[in-house]
Design a protein around this motif. Structure first.
Motif, PDB file in Angstrom:
ATOM      1  N   SER A  53      -5.012  -1.193  -4.719  1.00  0.00           N
ATOM      2  CA  SER A  53      -6.894  -2.592  -4.211  1.00  0.00           C
ATOM      3  C   SER A  53      -5.801  -3.189  -4.035  1.00  0.00           C
ATOM      4  O   SER A  53      -6.649  -4.173  -2.905  1.00  0.00           O
ATOM      5  CB  SER A  53      -6.818  -1.779  -5.749  1.00  0.00           C
ATOM      6  OG  SER A  53      -6.848  -1.063  -6.186  1.00  0.00           O
ATOM      7  N   ILE A  58       0.752  -1.063  -0.106  1.00  0.00           N
ATOM      8  CA  ILE A  58       0.056   0.219  -0.589  1.00  0.00           C
ATOM      9  C   ILE A  58       0.822   1.411  -0.073  1.00  0.00           C
ATOM     10  O   ILE A  58       0.951   1.769  -0.428  1.00  0.00           O
ATOM     11  CB  ILE A  58      -0.608  -0.185   1.082  1.00  0.00           C
ATOM     12  CG1 ILE A  58      -1.976  -1.070   1.147  1.00  0.00           C
ATOM     13  CG2 ILE A  58      -1.943   1.407   0.958  1.00  0.00           C
ATOM     14  CD1 ILE A  58      -2.775  -1.362   1.872  1.00  0.00           C
ATOM     15  N   TYR A 107     -10.624  -2.521   6.547  1.00  0.00           N
ATOM     16  CA  TYR A 107      -9.479  -3.209   6.102  1.00  0.00           C
ATOM     17  C   TYR A 107      -8.330  -3.051   7.286  1.00  0.00           C
ATOM     18  O   TYR A 107      -7.451  -4.370   7.161  1.00  0.00           O
ATOM     19  CB  TYR A 107      -8.399  -3.614   4.968  1.00  0.00           C
ATOM     20  CG  TYR A 107      -8.367  -1.548   3.976  1.00  0.00           C
ATOM     21  CD1 TYR A 107      -6.763  -1.496   5.169  1.00  0.00           C
ATOM     22  CD2 TYR A 107      -8.671  -1.005   3.737  1.00  0.00           C
ATOM     23  CE1 TYR A 107      -6.642   0.302   4.075  1.00  0.00           C
ATOM     24  CE2 TYR A 107      -9.402   0.053   2.970  1.00  0.00           C
ATOM     25  CZ  TYR A 107      -7.521   0.874   3.853  1.00  0.00           C
ATOM     26  OH  TYR A 107      -7.732   2.014   3.461  1.00  0.00           O
ATOM     27  N   GLN A 108      -7.366  -1.697   7.713  1.00  0.00           N
ATOM     28  CA  GLN A 108      -6.971  -2.166   8.766  1.00  0.00           C
ATOM     29  C   GLN A 108      -7.383  -2.402  10.102  1.00  0.00           C
ATOM     30  O   GLN A 108      -6.584  -1.761  10.984  1.00  0.00           O
ATOM     31  CB  GLN A 108      -6.315  -0.246   8.609  1.00  0.00           C
ATOM     32  CG  GLN A 108      -7.634   0.343   8.436  1.00  0.00           C
ATOM     33  CD  GLN A 108      -6.896   2.268   8.802  1.00  0.00           C
ATOM     34  OE1 GLN A 108      -5.505   2.537   8.324  1.00  0.00           O
ATOM     35  NE2 GLN A 108      -7.663   3.232   7.839  1.00  0.00           N
ATOM     36  N   ALA A 167     -12.967  -2.347  -0.727  1.00  0.00           N
ATOM     37  CA  ALA A 167     -12.600  -1.299  -1.235  1.00  0.00           C
ATOM     38  C   ALA A 167     -11.967  -1.614  -2.624  1.00  0.00           C
ATOM     39  O   ALA A 167     -11.910  -1.020  -2.991  1.00  0.00           O
ATOM     40  CB  ALA A 167     -11.004  -1.462  -0.656  1.00  0.00           C
ATOM     41  N   GLY A 172     -12.023  -4.703   3.231  1.00  0.00           N
ATOM     42  CA  GLY A 172     -11.272  -5.333   1.717  1.00  0.00           C
ATOM     43  C   GLY A 172     -12.062  -5.245   0.339  1.00  0.00           C
ATOM     44  O   GLY A 172     -12.038  -5.101  -1.008  1.00  0.00           O
ATOM     45  N   LEU A 174      -4.853  -3.450  -1.104  1.00  0.00           N
ATOM     46  CA  LEU A 174      -6.202  -3.014   0.837  1.00  0.00           C
ATOM     47  C   LEU A 174      -6.703  -4.778   0.343  1.00  0.00           C
ATOM     48  O   LEU A 174      -7.650  -5.399   1.521  1.00  0.00           O
ATOM     49  CB  LEU A 174      -7.051  -2.109   0.329  1.00  0.00           C
ATOM     50  CG  LEU A 174      -6.455  -1.015   0.218  1.00  0.00           C
ATOM     51  CD1 LEU A 174      -7.544  -0.252  -1.071  1.00  0.00           C
ATOM     52  CD2 LEU A 174      -5.968  -0.354   0.949  1.00  0.00           C
ATOM     53  N   GLU A 186      -2.277   5.525   2.395  1.00  0.00           N
ATOM     54  CA  GLU A 186      -2.972   6.550   2.682  1.00  0.00           C
ATOM     55  C   GLU A 186      -2.708   8.479   2.048  1.00  0.00           C
ATOM     56  O   GLU A 186      -3.349   9.037   1.201  1.00  0.00           O
ATOM     57  CB  GLU A 186      -3.375   6.312   3.252  1.00  0.00           C
ATOM     58  CG  GLU A 186      -4.968   5.226   3.532  1.00  0.00           C
ATOM     59  CD  GLU A 186      -6.093   4.755   4.887  1.00  0.00           C
ATOM     60  OE1 GLU A 186      -6.019   6.013   5.112  1.00  0.00           O
ATOM     61  OE2 GLU A 186      -6.188   4.132   4.242  1.00  0.00           O
TER      62      GLU A 186
END
Lengths: 361, 551
Positions: free
Chosen positions: A153, A116, A262-263, A175, A172, A156, A278
């Motif tokens: 992506s 990412i 997702y995080q 995303a 996810g 993610l 990000e």
């Protein structure tokens, strides 16, 4: 008209940053190895500029900007204007325990933050930042930027799937759905710029915008594509917010719905990397917008790099503004806006642009 | 009040009519101070409640009180009419001590589901035919029923982690459905406290929700039963709906205890009560607005901070008045603790300043929230709660009024000084999250009207007639076995209290009817079939406070 871009001379005379670094340090005398080292050095410089902006200034500025919108003061105790909070924050984040879920899919879970963060950083390689700061200028520059930004992506999805958490999974999936829906309008709208400029090369796109659109009372208005084709500009801006996952399109994280998307399961250094990724992504979005719509580093009086940074920050400021003022759309509404709205409009824009450019040229 | 004329007045049902209706199903009378009470057999519950609802119009099961006497258990169904809550009837269902089984009222009133679970949990009455006879406030493994006779309060109970941790359950996979089980909470950004919503998802669509409450259960009823009427109970109501509605809660206790002990409140004190309670309502609605915006906007955005900024002004005023910001403890039986703070002019001017600025602020909210198109597509037709469902679930307050149910105890069951003031009850017919936001925004304006009129009255009140408290005996000992159930319009809806006196200076039974408890039960009707974001928004628009849900 700018449609002449196809016959514009390519900027072969500009010296790219690696070469300049090579000359200054004398590394260019050592053959391929030296050039490689110079390229690394140049990339190091650019990487640091971007990290300083995104990782260091970004979170602080975000706090201050949001506070201004919401009638607060934000950080003001540590150092002047609370600037030392950046140091305190880094110590805090880096010294936290790294908690990895037992069921995490290990290589993927560990790789995701790196993917990412690095994918977005990679995009800056082809962005002309003015004042000679430009790492590489391939003929397919614009395509390259979209390609590497799209890699995020994958990161993610990896993060969402490998965390073994249902909220991460939902994040996810959201995303992916979002990026697929918005990447197409983004690229298609970018193509309308390519039709104007006649090239994918970043430096040439910037060059093409340096011409004068109209003269108003002795003041030359440059042919920035934001002014030439405001419709495409707005489309691109909207698609970009979805692409970087910011309000009103921040559904993949959606703190009040799916915790952090997702995080959710990332902590400590991994969290920092994702967070940084990000931010870099927002800034990369700003850099693309600045380059293909706002004339890149062009601007009066101040050096190019300063103008470039101002333009990136303007886009960043806009994202923060929207974040403070606009509600989030629901995931199904987001997909609907993407496929039924933006996609159609972006193709319409492309066709109309092609027809107009074809008629004039 | 203008809306009064448009309302359809129900026909009065006299006690004789009720006796005829119930016939020999009524074994006897057990009248309460607020309503006639009929004793019935445990296996007649559904029959009697159905008749009372369909034939006599008692469509609101306000509360269910369960208690144990030395010789029997008793379930009391407190029934009212949405059209006229002053018409009340209590249905008393005694059951034997050895085998406390009573028929469940759930098939008649959906809201009985949770109320009967609570009665089972705390008192130990079994309800036959109940669809889901689990504990509700206490953990599944709890031993005994805390409010029953002979329960050993001293005995420590250890709730084992494996039983109570609610580990992530296996996915609800089967061949056809392919759904996913998701625990939302108890630690989740959108649950407004410690609420645990067991959710089954089909993709992003909510198939089933099951709110799991009780994480904030603090034995409030028990604590009130151990305090004396005169002073020791009043601080507790502040802790039920603790966000900002303290005075509204205090009023619920004050009203009930004053009716029980037959205490008259001086007019001047009633005006102060009315004014300060409405200030609390504004503060509470501001918080509801801010947190709802937080749920829909997704972050601590401008709207949330603006709402808190405005709420802060109200908190300041209340602090000047009561000396406290949240846990006011300002009402006393028979009045309030003290008069307006000196200098009076300054306090009144400060409050007026707030009221003068309020319209501009409300306009600002309308600009930012209700007229925002994204907000509208998010809130229109989500969290839909039809009027019939409102009545079935016993919802009250802004939730009911957002579904077009014109029900407000301040007007329909007047207390305090409300009937002498000019104001309107706000209703919206949208039945969705948007309508509930509109109702709260307009209620803020109506509350401002009420405060304005109260200030006018307070300002001109003759100095020698400013009685803030009636003469109330130092020790209150209402007659034994007097029972009363009284409710006030809290910030979230009908906040009722049932007290049975046992001849001492402490209540024999103290039961709290929490509006949030009943409203939260309607979440399933609002969110099933909609998306997760709508579930979160619906939860926000219910405006629950877990302190009041769990008590």
């Amino acid at each position: 008209m700018v449609g002449e871009g196809a016959t514009l001379p390519l900027q072969t005379d500009t010296v790219l940053l690696p070469e300049r670094v090579g000359e200054l340090t004398g590394l260019d005398q050592f053959g391929v190895g030296g050039e490689l080292l110079a390229a690394f050095l140049a990339a190091f410089i650019v990487g640091n500029i971007m990290l300083a902006m995104t990782g260091v200034a970004g979170p602080w500025a975000k706090r201050k900007i949001t506070a201004a919108f919401t009638d607060r003061i934000a950080v003001n105790r540590l150092g002047p204007a609370g600037l030392l909070i950046i140091v305190a924050d880094s110590v805090r984040l880096l010294s936290k325990e790294l908690i990895i879920p037992e069921d995490a899919d290990r290589p993927a879970y560990d790789l995701a933050p790196i993917v990412i963060a690095s994918s977005a950083l990679l995009g800056f390689a082809v962005i002309p930042m003015g004042s000679g700061i430009h790492l590489a200028d391939p003929e397919v520059g614009l395509a390259f930027v979209f390609a590497v930004a799209g890699i995020a992506s994958i990161g993610l999805v990896m993060a969402g799937y490998a965390s073994a958490n249902k909220y991460s999974m939902l994040g996810g999936l959201r995303a992916v759905a979002q990026n697929v829906a918005y990447e197409i309008p983004l690229v298609v709208t970018g193509m309308s710029v390519v039709i104007f400029a006649g090239t994918l090369q970043m430096s040439a796109i910037v060059e093409a915008q340096a011409q004068t659109l109209v003269s108003l009372g002795g003041l030359d208005i440059p042919a920035w594509y934001a002014l030439v084709n405001p419709f495409a500009f707005v489309l691109f801006l909207v698609a970009n917010f979805a692409e970087v996952g910011r309000n009103p399109f921040d559904t993949p994280e959606a703190p009040t719905e799916i915790v952090a998307g997702y995080q959710t399961e990332y902590s400590s250094v991994y969290f920092v990397l994702i967070y940084l990724g990000e931010f870099i992504h927002i800034f990369l979005g700003g850099a693309i917008i600045a380059t293909i719509f706002l004339g890149g580093p062009a601007g009066p009086v101040l050096p190019g790099i300063v103008w470039f940074i101002i333009k990136i920050w303007a886009v960043f400021f806009l994202t923060q503004w929207l974040r403070s003022a606009i509600p989030r759309v629901r995931i199904d509404q987001l997909i609907e806006i993407g496929w039924k709205g933006l996609l159609v409009l972006s193709f319409a824009n492309l066709v109309i642009t092609a027809v107009i450019v074809g008629l004039i040229a | 009040m203008s809306t009064e004329l448009e309302r359809q007045q129900p026909t009065e049902v006299s006690e004789d009519d009720l006796e005829v209706l119930l016939g020999d199903r009524a074994l006897g009378r057990d009248d309460h101070l607020n309503a006639p009470g009929f004793v019935i057999r445990p296996d007649d519950v559904q029959d009697v409640l159905t008749d009372l609802r369909d034939e006599a119009g008692f469509d609101h099961l306000s509360c269910l009180t369960a208690q144990q006497y030395s010789d029997r258990y008793e379930s009391i169904y407190h029934l009212k009419k949405y059209a006229d809550p002053t018409q009340e009837v209590s249905v008393v269902v005694p059951t034997s001590t050895d085998d406390p089984v009573s028929q469940s009222a759930e098939p008649v009133f959906r809201t009985a589901d949770w109320h009967e679970r609570e009665a089972f949990d705390l008192v130990g009455i079994d309800y036959e035919g109940h669809p889901d006879p689990r504990r509700i406030l206490l953990p599944e493994t709890w031993q005994g029923h805390p409010l029953s006779e002979g329960y050993d309060q001293e005995k420590p109970q250890i709730v084992t982690l494996s039983e109570h941790a609610n580990p992530i359950q296996p996915d609800h996979h089967d061949e056809e459905s392919d759904t996913m089980f998701l625990n939302i909470g108890p630690h989740h950004p959108a649950t407004h406290g410690v609420l645990h919503v067991k959710t089954v998802l089909d993709g992003e669509t909510v198939v089933d929700v099951d709110p799991d409450i009780g994480y904030l259960h603090r034995c409030e009823e028990q604590m009130c039963q151990q305090g004396t009427y005169r002073h020791q109970i009043m601080p507790y109501p502040d802790r039920w709906d603790y966000v900002s509605a303290g005075l509204l809660n205090e009023w619920a206790y004050a009203r009930t205890a004053e009716d029980l002990a037959d205490i008259e409140v001086p007019e001047y004190a009633q005006i102060i009560r009315t004014m300060s309670a409405e200030l609390c309502r504004i503060a509470s609605h501001m918080l509801a607005l801010g947190t709802f915006a937080l749920d829909v906007y997704g972050d601590f955005t401008a709207v949330f901070q603006y709402a808190f900024r405005d709420r802060e002004v109200v908190q300041d005023i209340l602090e000047d008045l009561t000396g406290q910001r949240l846990m006011f403890n300002y009402f006393r039986l028979g009045g309030v603790a003290w008069d307006l703070p000196e200098p009076r002019d300054e306090f009144i001017a400060k409050t007026r300043d707030f009221l003068d600025e309020l319209p501009a602020k409300v306009d600002e909210y309308n600009d930012m929230i209700t007229s925002n198109e994204i907000f509208q597509i998010r809130c229109h037709n989500t969290g839909v709660l039809e009027p019939e469902e409102v009545k079935d679930y016993g919802c009250t307050g802004p939730v009911a009024r957002g579904s077009g149910v014109d029900y407000d105890l301040r007007r329909d069951d007047p207390y305090g000084y409300y009937e002498n003031l000019e104001w309107d009850v706000i209703t919206e017919d949208g039945c969705d999250n948007y309508a509930r936001v509109l109702v709260r925004m307009q209620e803020v304006e109506e509350s401002a009207k009420i405060i304005e009129q109260c200030l006018d009255l307070l300002e001109d009140w003759p100095e020698d007639e400013r009685d803030v408290q009636a003469n109330v005996p130092r020790t209150l000992k209402p007659d034994a076995d007097t029972e009363v159930y009284r409710a006030v319009e809290g910030a979230k809806g009908e906040l009722g209290i049932y007290i049975r006196s046992d001849g001492t200076d402490k209540p024999g039974r103290f039961k709290i009817r929490s509006p949030c408890f009943s409203n939260l039960q309607a979440l399933e009707a609002m969110s099933e079939g909609e998306y997760i974001p709508d579930l979160v928004a619906s939860l926000g628009s219910l405006d629950i406070v877990l302190g009041e849900v769990d008590r």
